[in-house]
Every structure is written in C-alpha cells, then in structure tokens.
Scaffold this active site. Structure first.
Site, PDB file in Angstrom:
ATOM      1  N   HIS A 100     -27.629  37.859  -3.320  1.00  0.00           N
ATOM      2  CA  HIS A 100     -26.913  37.983  -1.730  1.00  0.00           C
ATOM      3  C   HIS A 100     -27.875  37.794  -0.532  1.00  0.00           C
ATOM      4  CE1 HIS A 100     -23.368  40.758  -3.771  1.00  0.00           C
ATOM      5  NE2 HIS A 100     -23.373  39.199  -4.148  1.00  0.00           N
ATOM      6  N   HIS A 154     -20.236  42.333  -1.330  1.00  0.00           N
ATOM      7  CA  HIS A 154     -20.024  40.979  -1.900  1.00  0.00           C
ATOM      8  C   HIS A 154     -19.892  40.127  -0.549  1.00  0.00           C
ATOM      9  CE1 HIS A 154     -19.004  43.850  -5.086  1.00  0.00           C
ATOM     10  NE2 HIS A 154     -19.906  43.140  -5.892  1.00  0.00           N
TER      11      HIS A 154
END
Length: 572
Positions: free
Chosen positions: A513, A551
């Site tokens: 990420h 996320h």
C-alpha cells in the site's frame, strides 16, 4: 449510472481483448494516460465518455482479463506472482537489515488485478485532512463520499448463511461491484468473538466513514459468479469499447517529453522499438513507486539527484520520491485445526482441491469464490503508551482515526511449515515514518531504489509493539485457542518489549500500500498539476498526502473519479 451499468453489460458481451493492443499506435492524442491501474482506467472511462476526447492509455504489462488465477478470488496469491513489478526495498535497519518486498500490479487493472480484494474506505477525518493539505475541497469526506457512491455498488450474495452489518446507504450505483463473502473458513467467528472480548470493539461498516471497530469485510468480488470485480473488467471494458479510446498493453513509458516547462507527450517501448506519442495533456497514473520513477527519469525531481545521474533537469522538485508511506505489518502465524479452510489445504490436499473445483465449476459455490478469510479490526493506541517519547503524531489525530489494524488470512505469509496455516498480523495504518523512492541510474530498465524506513520513529516503534501485543492477546482468547494447534511464529514466550520488537523485526512485510511520493500539497497543485509545469497531471496513490486508514483500493477509485471531474471542468 444505471445506464452505465447496462452499457457495461453490453460491452462485456461484445468485447473480449480485441481492444487490448493496437497494431498501429497513434501518433497523437488529446490525453495520454500512463498506467492501466484503477486510477488510469477510471480516468480513461470518464475522459472518453463524451466522445469528444481522444484518449490513449499505455500499460507496461499485459492484459489480465483472461488470467483465470487472478479472476478466481481464492487463488489470487498464486495468480499474482506473474503479474507484478517484483520490487524489493533496500535492507531496512529498523528491521534488522531485512529487505521488504514491495510488489506492485503489472498489467491492466494494476493493483486491483492482484490484491486481496478488500474494499474499505476508513476514517472520514483522513479525507478532511487531505482537503486541507491539498487545497482541493473535493477530497473532503462529504464531497468524496459522492465519488465513492458513483464508482461502486453493493450486491447481495445469494447464498451467504451468516449475519453481517452492511450499511447499504454507503453504496451507490457505480460500475465496481462489491459484496460480502459467500462462505466462511471457520476462523471468522472465533476471531471476531476474541476481538470483541479482548478489545471491546463492535461491528461497523468501514465504508460509511467509521474508522474504528470490527469489520467482517466487503470485497471487490462479483456476488453471483464469484469472480474478481476490478478496474479492468468494469471501467476498462466500458472505456475500451469506445472508438475514441486506445489502450496499448506491453507499452513501457520511458520518458515524458517537455518543451520548456510544458509536457508535450511521451516516449515508450513497444515490441522492441521506441515510439513517440504527442499529447495535449499527460496524466501519470503509475502508482507510488513507478510514478516518481518516471518523473525522475524525465527530469522532474531533486536537482542534485538528477544531475548526479546525468539527467537534464526540467523542474527542480525536491519532494518527488519523498514522503513514502505504507502499511507495514508484523505477522503471527498459527497452525490451525483441520476444520479451518486454508490455502494450504486447497493446494496440498488433492481431495479438498477437487471438491472445491467441482463446487466452483458447478454453481460458483465453495471456497474458490472467497478471498481467503476476511475479518479485520482497527483501534487506537492509548496516549500513555507514548509517555516519555514524542507521540504527538498519534495523540493529536482526530478521535475517529485508528492507529493499528489487525487481520487474518488463510494465506501463509511465512514459509517453511508444511501444515494448515492462518496468518494474523498487526499493521500501522497511520504511521509517522516516511521513506523515499530514488533512481538507481538513468536507465529505465533498472528498478528504483526504495528505502522503506518502517517504524522509523520512537512513536512508531511503541505503536507497533502495542498493536502486536494486543494481537497476541486476541489470539490467546479461548475461542481462538481451541482452533489453534500451535503458534508457528514467533512461537516462543515474549516476556519483554525487546522480545516483541525482535519478533516484529523478524517478520514484517509490506501491505503493498505505498502512497505519498508525489503528494498533493507538496509536489502537486490542488488541480492535480505538478507545480511549475504545464499540461501534466498525476492521479494515483502517489498523490495521497498520507495513507488512508484502511486498504486503499476503494480510495483510488474515488480519487480518480474526483480528479476526472476536476480535469473535465478545467479543460473545457
């Protein structure tokens, strides 16, 4: 938007991969988009919708739409192997010299083609702070929430035999379909009960602005046929059915061209040849690693770094490649009882694998339509944990902002055990540390140099130690213990914070990420343009001022939708 979804259905039936590559590349275009991930494909669909703009999208990787291992949710860890930029960071001294892998999606769909399909927006206050940092009020939660509605819709899973809190008002009628899982691995309820008992958290839907709580997970999976719902088979298919859109795969952009301070197009490699494409506007959507790499190769970045590598300086922009943040996570891996369904079972037990394949082939039932178990919880670290150190980064955050996420998966992150494994982990999701992305050389074929600097401040270290200890407290709860055969890692009593820290250092991974390397407010103006330059914009995860609290794929879709509106308004 209902009309758009109907158009998508028509496009799905009419278009396979005929538009995936063009034998004759265009010489000029109105918009060139570099990168075919979620941001690039949303932009291509939006900017081409009126039919007035010629849009060319260049993707370095292949088409992914016929890659079965990627389309089948449970097998995503296997299918992802051949569809990534296989980046490895530099040895991180904060991890005792371990070097984290930092895979990035390679191919149409980008990260949405290879990820674990978690769809989560996180704390509303993150986006309000983004708006303040960027000067773009469209990024504030109240505004961006409309973009979340416009890019996604929720579909009920027909055979789900369990309760889950879903705030259906948080979903709209956009192209991306999200759903809840159609079955359970057997570890969800024990984990949820342990989290509720040990951490005092209650179930929420982290897509309505809630940042703290327990979420049983919404995923980017088509509810009925249980295949991956992602940017390639939603926005991509609709855009690629239009005559004013050209999508060229295996086209590696090597340089952005400038006339003075004005971007004029790009150079890219295709079939072993260098091709020049002229463009009225250039939009870079390569992600938080490849976007700064391309800008640096093109002469946009810190003057000292560029000059050292012999790259002519177009714009001295010191912040390009800096401000790298990620969601690093530290693993506790368990051997679990045979009744828990794991990836190991379906790859090592031929009988179980055959049953799962038959179920999926017959009516899309069974574990192959799941994404390996999916429950996560987020919480804050008490202010007292930061006594004696500078913890202002954490203690000053708005009350809805979590610091730590814990989660589990049926995928074994740590190799070496021939048994049915559940991986659990604690992740810093609002870290203070920053890393950087730099060039190794002026050769586009060389991987960039990535310095992660995970847990790089005293407060980061204190926060991850606290989170890891809380995770192990959850795993020691009776509901989880009865499903646990053994703790494979760390596997020993951790009687001190030093011992906990060593365990964290030994098995910390990148969540994949990375964000922030071409950040709004630092490198970019509020309108997505690069400060000091003309006709060039950046729209992707590199523009995040700092990470979302969950996320990030959901956020990239919405951010690109917002950027497309801004671009169409400004380019009238």
């Amino acid at each position: 938007m209902t009309r758009l979804i109907s158009s998508l259905a028509v496009a799905l039936s009419a278009v396979a991969v005929t538009h995936a590559a063009y034998p004759t590349a265009p010489k000029s275009t109105n918009y060139v988009i570099v990168g075919g991930g979620p941001a690039g494909l949303v932009l291509a669909e939006q900017l081409s919708r009126s039919g007035k703009n010629q849009v060319t999208l260049l993707e370095a990787g292949p088409d992914t739409i016929n890659t079965q291992l990627l389309q089948t949710p449970y097998t995503y860890p296997i299918g992802a192997v051949g569809n990534v930029w296989n980046y490895t960071a530099q040895p991180d001294p904060n991890l005792g010299g371990n070097a984290p892998n930092m895979f990035q999606g390679w191919g149409l769909g980008g990260g949405t083609a290879i990820n674990g399909m978690a769809y989560c927006r996180g704390a509303a206050s993150v986006f309000d702070d983004w708006a303040a940092a960027s000067g773009n009020q469209g990024l504030a939660w109240k505004s961006l929430f409309q973009d979340f509605l416009e890019v996604s819709h929720y579909a009920e899973t027909f055979d789900a035999q369990y309760g889950q809190y879903v705030n259906k008002s948080a979903y709209g009628n956009g192209l991306l379909e999200v759903s809840r899982t159609s079955g359970l691995t057997g570890f969800e309820a024990p984990f949820q009960q342990a989290v509720e008992a040990e951490l005092g958290l209650h179930e929420v839907d982290m897509n309505d602005g809630d940042g703290i709580g327990l979420d049983r997970g919404i995923s980017s999976i088509f509810a009925q046929n249980r295949t991956r719902s992602y940017s390639r088979n939603t926005f991509g298919i609709l855009a690629m059915a239009r005559s004013n859109v050209k999508v060229i795969t295996n086209a590696w952009v090597t340089k952005i061209n400038f006339n003075g301070k004005t971007a004029t197009g790009v150079n890219y490699q295709l079939n072993g040849k260098s091709v020049t494409l002229a463009a009225d506007k250039v939009i870079v959507s390569g992600g938080a690693i490849n976007t700064p790499k391309l800008l640096l190769l093109s002469g946009v970045g810190p003057k000292a770094q560029l000059s050292k590598l012999g790259i002519p300086v177009v714009q001295d922009t010191p912040q390009v490649g800096l401000n790298l943040r990620d969601h690093p996570f530290a693993v506790v891996q368990l051997e679990v009882t045979p009744d828990i369904i794991t990836l190991w079972q379906l790859t090592s037990n031929t009988t179980e694998a055959a049953i799962a394949q038959q179920q999926y082939a017959k009516n899309r039932s069974g574990p192959l339509g799941w994404n390996n178990g999916f429950v996560y919880a987020t919480f804050r670290v008490p202010d007292s944990v930061f006594d004696g150190i500078n913890g202002t980064h954490y203690t000053s955050m708005p009350a809805d902002r979590p610091h730590v996420l814990i989660e589990f998966s049926g995928v074994p992150f740590i190799s070496g055990g021939n048994f049915s494994a559940i991986s659990t982990w604690a992740s810093l999701i609002q870290p203070e540390f920053t890393g950087r992305v730099e060039l190794k050389s002026n050769n586009y074929l060389d991987n960039p140099v990535i310095n992660t600097n995970y847990y790089g401040t005293a407060a980061d270290k204190a926060a991850i130690i606290y989170g890891y200890k809380k995770l192990r407290q959850v795993l020691a709860h009776d509901t989880v213990k009865v499903k646990t055969v053994d703790e494979f890692y760390p596997g020993v009593a951790l009687n001190s914070d030093d011992a906990v820290w060593q365990a964290i250092q030994g098995q910390t991974f990148s969540f994949g990420h990375p964000v922030g390397t071409v950040a709004q407010g630092k490198v970019l103006n509020s309108d997505w343009t690069i400060k000091g330059l003309k006709n060039i914009r950046v729209v992707d995860s590199s523009t995040f001022p700092f990470p979302s609290s969950c996320h990030p794929q959901a956020v990239v879709y919405a951010l690109a939708n917002r950027a497309a509106k801004d671009i169409l308004r400004d380019d009238k």
